[in-house]
Design an enzyme around this catalytic site. Sequence first.
Site, PDB file in Angstrom:
ATOM      1  CE  LYS A  53      -3.813  -2.515   2.047  1.00 34.30           C
ATOM      2  NZ  LYS A  53      -4.606  -2.900   3.212  1.00 34.30           N
ATOM      3  CD  GLN A  97      -3.441  -4.604   6.277  1.00 31.57           C
ATOM      4  OE1 GLN A  97      -3.312  -3.647   5.536  1.00 31.57           O
ATOM      5  NE2 GLN A  97      -4.144  -5.679   5.921  1.00 31.57           N
ATOM      6  CG  ASP A 120      -9.743  -0.210   4.584  1.00 31.83           C
ATOM      7  OD1 ASP A 120      -9.400  -0.437   3.408  1.00 31.83           O
ATOM      8  OD2 ASP A 120      -9.065  -0.538   5.583  1.00 31.83           O
TER       9      ASP A 120
END
Length: 292
Positions: A53, A97, A120
């Site tokens: 990422k 994460q 997200d």
Amino acid sequence: MSTIIIDGKDVSQRIREGLKAEVAELTAAGRTPGLAVVLVGEDPASQVYVGSKVRACEELGIYSQKWALPAETTQEELVELIHKLNADDRIHGILVQSPPPPHIDEEAVILNIDPRKDVDGFHPVNVAKLVLEEEDGFVPCTPLGCMELLKAYNIPTAGKHAVVIGRSMIVGKPMANLLVSKKANATVTIAHSRTADLPALCRTADIIVAAVGRPEMVKADFVKPGAVVLDVGINRIDDASRPRGYRIVGDVDYADVCDKCSAITPVPGGVGPMTIAMLMANTVKACRQLTC
Ligand code: NAD
């Protein structure tokens, strides 16, 4: 029948190129997009994901911060960091994460992310915006990537029957919401671990999206001739012939299914590469919305 192999690498590359130009334009206007990636603990797979990422941000010119916190970080410390990132004007996207260590309550942490920075798409405000079809919300990256693949290959969804296998908040449910939306107009069935006679249900589908986490579960007898199959699964299976001792397969038995469908995503190289591209797209969107 010749089957179209949907090339997620190619589509994601084209999306990244477009984003790179957008980021350059925003940067020239003093509005560089910024993403903060927070990792708690030393889970090796998570470290790899976080690394990719951050690298993707670098490639596109997106400002990034990587926060690698020790496994013993408390919930309070993590939430304190999130609040700091919420207030940081350089940061437009924040992600934690998954999975965090077991003592961290992931849902409670997500509630602390400013929904406008929740790239997200896991915050309840963004879940609601998806259901309400409000354009300014954030949609989870993997299902968003699946929709982009359908678009890139001009695969029609309106009036089609889509069966989504899996009801997770990360893939299955948002995927179903996207397909049933007024933009896509599919008729959607969500299947899960308690669904009766899954193969028979899937045989009624024009589009199958498999997001189960079971290696090669979807066989040829699940597929109506000419159906479109999107395979979200990423599963490791032992393979002594490979240098690492394993290979990655999807939730679909590709060799069994391939000739029967009109289009299919391979694993790897199908849905997988789209996820990070969509994270970058969501970060650019967040920047535009926060700095306009
Ligand atoms: P999950 O474990 O949260 O959900 C799996 C779903 O599958 C559940 O809703 C369950 O009801 C259903 N299920 C389990 N067994 C079933 C069965 N026998 N028949 C029908 N349904 C069954 O998983 P997830 O997070 O949604 O991920 C699914 C898969 O997608 C995994 O392989 C994961 O690694 C992969 N994934 C890939 C990406 C990507 O970037 N490509 C992103 C996220 C997840």
